[in-house]
Design a protein around this motif. Structure first.
Motif, PDB file in Angstrom:
ATOM      1  N   UNK A  29      32.630  28.561  46.934  1.00  0.00           N
ATOM      2  CA  UNK A  29      31.432  29.279  46.512  1.00  0.00           C
ATOM      3  C   UNK A  29      30.974  28.811  45.134  1.00  0.00           C
ATOM      4  N   UNK A  30      31.910  28.580  44.236  1.00  0.00           N
ATOM      5  CA  UNK A  30      31.564  28.108  42.890  1.00  0.00           C
ATOM      6  C   UNK A  30      30.942  26.717  42.942  1.00  0.00           C
ATOM      7  N   UNK A  31      31.431  25.880  43.859  1.00  0.00           N
ATOM      8  CA  UNK A  31      30.833  24.545  44.002  1.00  0.00           C
ATOM      9  C   UNK A  31      29.371  24.660  44.440  1.00  0.00           C
ATOM     10  N   UNK A  32      29.095  25.632  45.319  1.00  0.00           N
ATOM     11  CA  UNK A  32      27.729  25.795  45.814  1.00  0.00           C
ATOM     12  C   UNK A  32      26.796  26.380  44.751  1.00  0.00           C
ATOM     13  N   UNK A  33      27.358  27.170  43.842  1.00  0.00           N
ATOM     14  CA  UNK A  33      26.523  27.768  42.795  1.00  0.00           C
ATOM     15  C   UNK A  33      26.538  26.940  41.512  1.00  0.00           C
ATOM     16  N   UNK A  34      27.387  25.908  41.476  1.00  0.00           N
ATOM     17  CA  UNK A  34      27.468  25.061  40.298  1.00  0.00           C
ATOM     18  C   UNK A  34      28.191  25.704  39.130  1.00  0.00           C
ATOM     19  N   UNK A  35      29.005  26.731  39.407  1.00  0.00           N
ATOM     20  CA  UNK A  35      29.681  27.445  38.333  1.00  0.00           C
ATOM     21  C   UNK A  35      31.183  27.231  38.331  1.00  0.00           C
ATOM     22  N   UNK A  36      31.866  28.038  37.519  1.00  0.00           N
ATOM     23  CA  UNK A  36      33.318  27.976  37.402  1.00  0.00           C
ATOM     24  C   UNK A  36      33.964  29.074  38.232  1.00  0.00           C
ATOM     25  N   UNK A  37      35.231  28.849  38.574  1.00  0.00           N
ATOM     26  CA  UNK A  37      36.015  29.853  39.289  1.00  0.00           C
ATOM     27  C   UNK A  37      36.993  30.501  38.314  1.00  0.00           C
ATOM     28  N   UNK A  38      36.836  31.794  38.127  1.00  0.00           N
ATOM     29  CA  UNK A  38      37.743  32.582  37.304  1.00  0.00           C
ATOM     30  C   UNK A  38      38.639  33.399  38.227  1.00  0.00           C
ATOM     31  N   UNK A  39      39.923  33.443  37.923  1.00  0.00           N
ATOM     32  CA  UNK A  39      40.873  34.206  38.729  1.00  0.00           C
ATOM     33  C   UNK A  39      41.484  35.303  37.878  1.00  0.00           C
ATOM     34  N   UNK A  40      41.474  36.516  38.393  1.00  0.00           N
ATOM     35  CA  UNK A  40      42.056  37.656  37.682  1.00  0.00           C
ATOM     36  C   UNK A  40      43.393  38.024  38.304  1.00  0.00           C
ATOM     37  N   UNK A  41      44.402  38.223  37.445  1.00  0.00           N
ATOM     38  CA  UNK A  41      45.720  38.676  37.873  1.00  0.00           C
ATOM     39  C   UNK A  41      46.005  39.971  37.121  1.00  0.00           C
ATOM     40  N   UNK A  42      46.100  41.067  37.869  1.00  0.00           N
ATOM     41  CA  UNK A  42      46.186  42.388  37.251  1.00  0.00           C
ATOM     42  C   UNK A  42      47.499  43.064  37.625  1.00  0.00           C
ATOM     43  N   UNK A  43      48.240  43.507  36.615  1.00  0.00           N
ATOM     44  CA  UNK A  43      49.487  44.258  36.779  1.00  0.00           C
ATOM     45  C   UNK A  43      50.603  43.374  37.347  1.00  0.00           C
ATOM     46  N   UNK A  44      51.819  43.881  37.258  1.00  0.00           N
ATOM     47  CA  UNK A  44      52.969  43.120  37.721  1.00  0.00           C
ATOM     48  C   UNK A  44      53.399  42.075  36.707  1.00  0.00           C
ATOM     49  N   UNK A  45      54.145  41.082  37.156  1.00  0.00           N
ATOM     50  CA  UNK A  45      54.600  39.991  36.288  1.00  0.00           C
ATOM     51  C   UNK A  45      53.468  38.967  36.173  1.00  0.00           C
ATOM     52  N   UNK A  46      52.464  39.322  35.406  1.00  0.00           N
ATOM     53  CA  UNK A  46      51.208  38.564  35.405  1.00  0.00           C
ATOM     54  C   UNK A  46      51.386  37.117  34.970  1.00  0.00           C
TER      55      UNK A  46
END
Length: 317
Positions: A29-46
């Motif tokens: 999807x980011x390739x199609x929009x020309x943007x970056x991919x951000x990944x969120x990791x919440x809680x646990x052994x982040x």
């Protein structure tokens, strides 16, 4: 250029497979929009999770170190604040028990549209075309969303991201309002029949509502014994109390990837297919040639299971 924010999923200390699949969906999807991919990791052994999820295609990983287990209020606040900070066009979450819990709340807080259980995504300018399945996978529908949106993706529809990435890993200081956190995980209790882990089985014989009556399960057990296989089932069998919860395959059960999966009397509802479509070889026995399970089966036997199964037992005993 528009960015994508994807959210990882974990449970009881383990990353779920969909966490790797959502990277692939987000990258496309980011390739199609020309943007970056951000990944969120919440809680646990982040930090540990972030290292494992640092795959090709991820531009940045944002960790929110708050608690050990999933919490609706923490996730809703963290994802909303990440959206405000990063200003992505799309927020992707897994179509899991957790993802379906907080995604609508995030969409509501941000006043964004939400579409769930997508199997394909395509960006066309400011329009997102999301494909979903209905009526047990027999019909595909498309939904067009204008502008920003929250989307949940079905597991096992995108390949898992591979390779080693070089994304920047940054701690995100989410301002969690503890007064609004209404629940806390205090522990876990196994629900009946914890003697077998079907997710580790190499050969599964799985039975569905086509078995008709509980006493007919004995025939399926005989086949499983003859094949030295593990017995599993679709949800209706568990709902009827004929097999324990730990034998259930599907989105609300367990995801399995055996070498061989034999589906007996299972039509192939999307929730079940999501839990077993990663099997190397799928054999389906069903009287309905148009059952959804037939679309993904490597070998399909269109016949009455009460005729086929005894023959298989005789062959393999």
């Amino acid at each position: 250029m528009s960015d994508v924010l994807a959210v990882a999923d974990h449970r009881r200390g383990d990353l779920r497979d969909v966490s790797y699949e959502i990277i692939t969906a987000g990258r496309e999807l980011a390739d199609e929009t020309g943007g970056d991919l951000h990944l969120a990791v919440i809680s646990g052994t982040v930090d540990d999770f972030a290292d494992k999820l640092n795959r090709d295609g991820v531009d940045a990983i944002h960790t929110v170190d708050h608690g050990e287990e999933f919490n609706h209020d923490v996730y809703a606040q963290a994802v909303t604040q990440l959206y405000d900070e990063l200003a992505p066009q799309y927020v992707l979450t897994p179509n899991s028990v957790n993802g379906l819990d907080y995604a609508p709340a995030v969409a509501n807080d941000l006043d964004l549209p939400v579409v769930t259980d997508t199997v394909e995504l395509e960006a066309d300018g400011e329009t997102l075309v999301a494909t979903r399945e209905m009526y047990g996978g027999k019909v595909e529908t498309t939904t067009e969303l204008e502008g920003d949106a929250v989307v949940t993706i079905r597991g096992a529809e995108w390949p898992a991201a591979e390779g080693t990435g070089d994304a920047a890993i940054e701690a995100f200081d989410a301002d969690i309002d503890e007064d609004t956190v209404g629940s806390t995980v205090t522990g876990f209790e196994e629900v009946g029949g914890g003697d077998v882990d079907i997710s580790e089985a190499e050969l599964l014989v799985s039975v569905g509502r086509g078995i008709e009556e509980e006493e007919n399960l004995e025939m399926i057990r005989e086949l499983a014994d003859a094949l030295d296989a593990t017995l599993s089932s679709s949800r209706p069998i568990v709902d009827n109390g004929w097999l324990p919860k730990n034998r259930q395959v599907g989105q609300s059960g367990k995801v399995v990837t055996p070498d061989v999966y034999i589906a007996i009397g299972i039509s192939g509802a999307v929730q079940h297919v999501a839990g077993m479509k990663g099997s190397d070889t799928i054999v389906a026995i069903n009287t309905d040639p148009n059952a959804p399970i037939m679309d993904i089966a490597d070998y399909a036997i269109v016949d009455d299971l009460f005729d086929v199964v005894p023959e298989l037992i005789d062959e393999f005993q």
